[in-house]
Design an enzyme around this catalytic site. Structure first.
Site: not given
Length: 298
Positions: A45, A207, A210, A216
């Site tokens: 991380e 998209c 997606c 959305c």
DNA sequence: GAAACGTGGTA
DNA sequence: TTACCAAGTTT
């Protein structure tokens, strides 16, 4: 005859759609393997802060083999960790990770803490990283907000093309979408990040592939362009960051302490060069020997 | 809250 | 080539 009841898609929770998408689309990243412990997750991380996955992978492998526990890293010298950090960038992260390792040894018996407040108290660990370690390292159902998640929420929930600056409300936004079951909540956190990293990307969102395009808010609004002040991108060429990078590059490669004259070639502007060398000394990324030479801190 | 903090890939 | 961008944190 029996019939299969098909729920309308709107009855399936957004979280479930994203989690199910992740099951089939997730990248096979080494720090996601189930046998990876919280320490290795913390290392990943910190390395991933502002640094792309592809560059982190090989360095993370080196670090986790070389320093498999916090105690191992705490025992390393700054010079060793700075060199092992290589060219990931923002090398102060390497020093802070070593300091975090020392704090884990001193305050937590060498075990990465599980609680978010204790994680956040570690050097170099902020709001994002603390929750990521709790969530991905320990399976705690924490909401995790990174730049990917903020962009997904901006579009999916708020109908905005871009995320604004990080806000306190970001955590609540994503927490409101998270599923109730702890294990699924953990999957949802990583899955939302992955959606932002692979599909709902900054430049040209994909998209067409997606999983939540039908719900959305941004798409439903016709994918309006970003309104408001353009995000200023930070300059690099000519900045102190570039100069510091060059100075450190020389010192990383040097087998022995180098005289100041050897650093002169890195940058023509002596005033800026000197200022940057000073700042590296202040940061603990460079030290000066008794005879005036420069090297990585031993 | 703005600015500083590295590096390199991609369009 | 310039501009954007990449799992943020610190001051």
């Amino acid at each position: 005859m029996t019939s299969v009841r098909v729920e309308p898609s709107s009855k399936v929770s957004t979280a479930d759609v994203i989690v199910d998408w992740y099951a089939g689309a997730a990248r096979n990243l080494p720090w996601r393997r189930p046998d990876v412990d919280a320490w290795a997750v913390l290392v990943s991380e910190v390395m991933l802060q502002q640094t792309p996955v592809a560059r982190v992978e090989p360095v993370w492998r080196d670090w986790t083999v070389r320093w498999p526990t916090p105690a191992d890293l705490a025992a390393a010298t700054p010079a060793e960790v700075i060199r092992a950090w290589g060219k990931l960038g923002y090398p102060r992260r390497a020093l802070r990770l070593r300091e975090a390792a020392a704090a884990i040894v001193e305050r937590h018996d060498g075990v990465v803490p599980r609680a978010v407040p204790e994680l956040e108290a570690l050097p170099g660990v902020g709001t994002y990283t603390a929750r990521a370690v709790a969530c991905f390292g320990y399976g705690s159902p924490q909401p995790v907000v990174d730049t990917n998640v903020r962009r997904v929420v901006a579009r999916l929930v708020h109908g905005q093309a871009e995320a604004g600056n990080a806000r306190t409300a970001d955590l609540a936004d994503i927490a409101a979408l998270a599923p109730p079951e702890p294990e699924r909540a953990v999957r949802f956190s990583v899955a939302t990040m992955e959606l932002g990293a692979l599909v709902c990307v900054a430049g040209a969102p994909r998209c067409g592939v997606c999983p939540v395009r039908d719900r959305c808010a941004w798409r439903l609004a016709g994918s309006p362009a970003h309104t408001g002040p353009p995000r200023r991108v930070q300059k690099f060429t000519g900045t102190d960051r570039q100069v510091r990078g060059r100075l450190l590059d020389v010192l990383r490669a040097a087998a022995h302490p180098v005289p100041a004259s050897e650093l002169d070639a890195t940058w023509a502007d002596a005033v800026q060069r000197s200022r940057c060398l000073d700042s590296l000394l202040t940061d603990g990324l460079v030290e000066q020997t008794d005879d005036g030479l420069f090297r990585l801190p031993q």
